[in-house]
Design a protein around this motif. Sequence first.
Motif, short mmCIF file in Angstrom:
data_model
loop_
_atom_site.label_atom_id
_atom_site.label_comp_id
_atom_site.label_asym_id
_atom_site.label_seq_id
_atom_site.Cartn_x
_atom_site.Cartn_y
_atom_site.Cartn_z
N LYS A 7 -0.09 18.81 -12.47
CA LYS A 7 -0.02 20.25 -12.24
C LYS A 7 -1.37 20.84 -11.86
O LYS A 7 -1.43 21.74 -11.02
CB LYS A 7 0.54 20.95 -13.48
N GLU A 8 -2.45 20.32 -12.45
CA GLU A 8 -3.78 20.84 -12.12
C GLU A 8 -4.16 20.53 -10.68
O GLU A 8 -4.74 21.37 -9.99
CB GLU A 8 -4.83 20.27 -13.07
N ALA A 9 -3.84 19.33 -10.22
CA ALA A 9 -4.15 18.94 -8.85
C ALA A 9 -3.09 19.42 -7.87
O ALA A 9 -3.27 19.31 -6.66
CB ALA A 9 -4.29 17.43 -8.75
N ASP A 10 -1.97 19.93 -8.39
CA ASP A 10 -0.85 20.40 -7.57
C ASP A 10 -0.35 19.27 -6.67
O ASP A 10 -0.19 19.43 -5.46
CB ASP A 10 -1.27 21.62 -6.76
N ALA A 11 -0.14 18.09 -7.30
CA ALA A 11 0.21 16.90 -6.52
C ALA A 11 1.28 16.09 -7.24
O ALA A 11 1.43 16.15 -8.46
CB ALA A 11 -1.02 16.04 -6.31
N LEU A 12 2.02 15.33 -6.44
CA LEU A 12 3.04 14.41 -6.94
C LEU A 12 2.74 13.04 -6.37
O LEU A 12 2.39 12.92 -5.20
CB LEU A 12 4.42 14.88 -6.48
N TYR A 13 2.85 12.00 -7.22
CA TYR A 13 2.64 10.64 -6.75
C TYR A 13 3.79 9.76 -7.21
O TYR A 13 4.11 9.72 -8.40
CB TYR A 13 1.31 10.07 -7.25
N LEU A 14 4.42 9.09 -6.27
CA LEU A 14 5.51 8.16 -6.55
C LEU A 14 5.01 6.76 -6.24
O LEU A 14 4.67 6.45 -5.09
CB LEU A 14 6.73 8.49 -5.68
N ARG A 15 4.96 5.92 -7.27
CA ARG A 15 4.52 4.53 -7.11
C ARG A 15 5.75 3.64 -7.17
O ARG A 15 6.48 3.63 -8.15
CB ARG A 15 3.54 4.17 -8.21
N LEU A 16 6.02 2.89 -6.10
CA LEU A 16 7.23 2.09 -6.00
C LEU A 16 7.11 0.73 -6.67
O LEU A 16 8.09 0.20 -7.17
CB LEU A 16 7.61 1.93 -4.53
N ASP A 17 5.91 0.13 -6.65
CA ASP A 17 5.69 -1.13 -7.37
C ASP A 17 4.21 -1.25 -7.69
O ASP A 17 3.41 -0.40 -7.33
CB ASP A 17 6.25 -2.34 -6.63
N ASP A 18 3.85 -2.34 -8.38
CA ASP A 18 2.47 -2.50 -8.84
C ASP A 18 1.61 -3.38 -7.94
O ASP A 18 0.51 -3.76 -8.33
CB ASP A 18 2.48 -3.09 -10.25
N SER A 19 2.08 -3.68 -6.74
CA SER A 19 1.26 -4.51 -5.85
C SER A 19 0.00 -3.73 -5.44
O SER A 19 0.02 -2.50 -5.35
CB SER A 19 2.06 -4.96 -4.63
N PRO A 20 -1.10 -4.44 -5.20
CA PRO A 20 -2.35 -3.77 -4.84
C PRO A 20 -2.24 -2.98 -3.54
O PRO A 20 -1.61 -3.42 -2.58
CB PRO A 20 -3.34 -4.93 -4.67
N GLY A 30 -1.05 16.53 4.01
CA GLY A 30 -0.79 16.49 2.58
C GLY A 30 0.20 15.45 2.12
O GLY A 30 0.57 15.42 0.96
N VAL A 31 0.61 14.54 3.01
CA VAL A 31 1.52 13.45 2.64
C VAL A 31 0.85 12.13 2.99
O VAL A 31 0.57 11.86 4.16
CB VAL A 31 2.89 13.56 3.35
N VAL A 32 0.57 11.33 1.96
CA VAL A 32 -0.17 10.08 2.13
C VAL A 32 0.71 8.92 1.67
O VAL A 32 1.29 8.97 0.59
CB VAL A 32 -1.48 10.11 1.31
N LEU A 33 0.81 7.90 2.51
CA LEU A 33 1.53 6.68 2.16
C LEU A 33 0.53 5.60 1.84
O LEU A 33 -0.47 5.43 2.54
CB LEU A 33 2.42 6.22 3.32
N ASP A 34 0.79 4.84 0.77
CA ASP A 34 -0.04 3.69 0.39
C ASP A 34 0.72 2.42 0.74
O ASP A 34 1.92 2.31 0.48
CB ASP A 34 -0.32 3.71 -1.11
N TYR A 35 0.01 1.45 1.32
CA TYR A 35 0.61 0.19 1.77
C TYR A 35 0.00 -0.99 1.03
O TYR A 35 -1.19 -0.98 0.70
CB TYR A 35 0.37 -0.01 3.26
N ASN A 36 0.80 -2.04 0.83
CA ASN A 36 0.30 -3.28 0.26
C ASN A 36 -0.08 -4.25 1.39
O ASN A 36 -0.01 -3.89 2.57
CB ASN A 36 1.30 -3.90 -0.72
N ALA A 37 -0.46 -5.48 1.05
CA ALA A 37 -0.89 -6.47 2.04
C ALA A 37 0.21 -6.86 3.02
O ALA A 37 -0.06 -7.29 4.14
CB ALA A 37 -1.44 -7.71 1.34
N ALA A 38 1.48 -6.71 2.62
CA ALA A 38 2.61 -7.02 3.49
C ALA A 38 3.00 -5.82 4.35
O ALA A 38 4.05 -5.82 5.00
CB ALA A 38 3.81 -7.48 2.66
N ASN A 39 2.18 -4.77 4.34
CA ASN A 39 2.41 -3.54 5.10
C ASN A 39 3.67 -2.80 4.65
O ASN A 39 4.32 -2.12 5.42
CB ASN A 39 2.47 -3.82 6.60
N GLU A 40 4.00 -2.96 3.37
CA GLU A 40 5.14 -2.25 2.78
C GLU A 40 4.62 -1.00 2.07
O GLU A 40 3.54 -1.02 1.47
CB GLU A 40 5.85 -3.13 1.75
N VAL A 41 5.38 0.08 2.13
CA VAL A 41 5.00 1.30 1.42
C VAL A 41 5.20 1.07 -0.08
O VAL A 41 6.27 0.69 -0.52
CB VAL A 41 5.85 2.50 1.89
#
Length: 66
Positions: A7-20, A30-41
């Motif tokens: 709430k302080e950062a006014d942000a939401l983060y959805l983590r789909l798995d624990d891969s690096p 304001g929308v950022v996607l994180d990818y793993n080594a296999a180029n998966e979101v």
Amino acid sequence: MKLNVDKEADALYLRLDDSPIVESEEVSPGVVLDYNAANEVVGVEMLDLSKRSSRLNLSALQFETI
């Protein structure tokens, strides 16, 4: 899967798995996607939540599985 609302950062983060995370890309303002080594979101971050919807109620998040 983990959902984090800051709430302080006014942000939401959805983590789909624990891969690096090896790369991140802002796909729209304001929308950022994180990818793993296999180029998966593996994560989705949304910034400025309160500006995205005038009806946003973070205390009333609902989860639905179809």
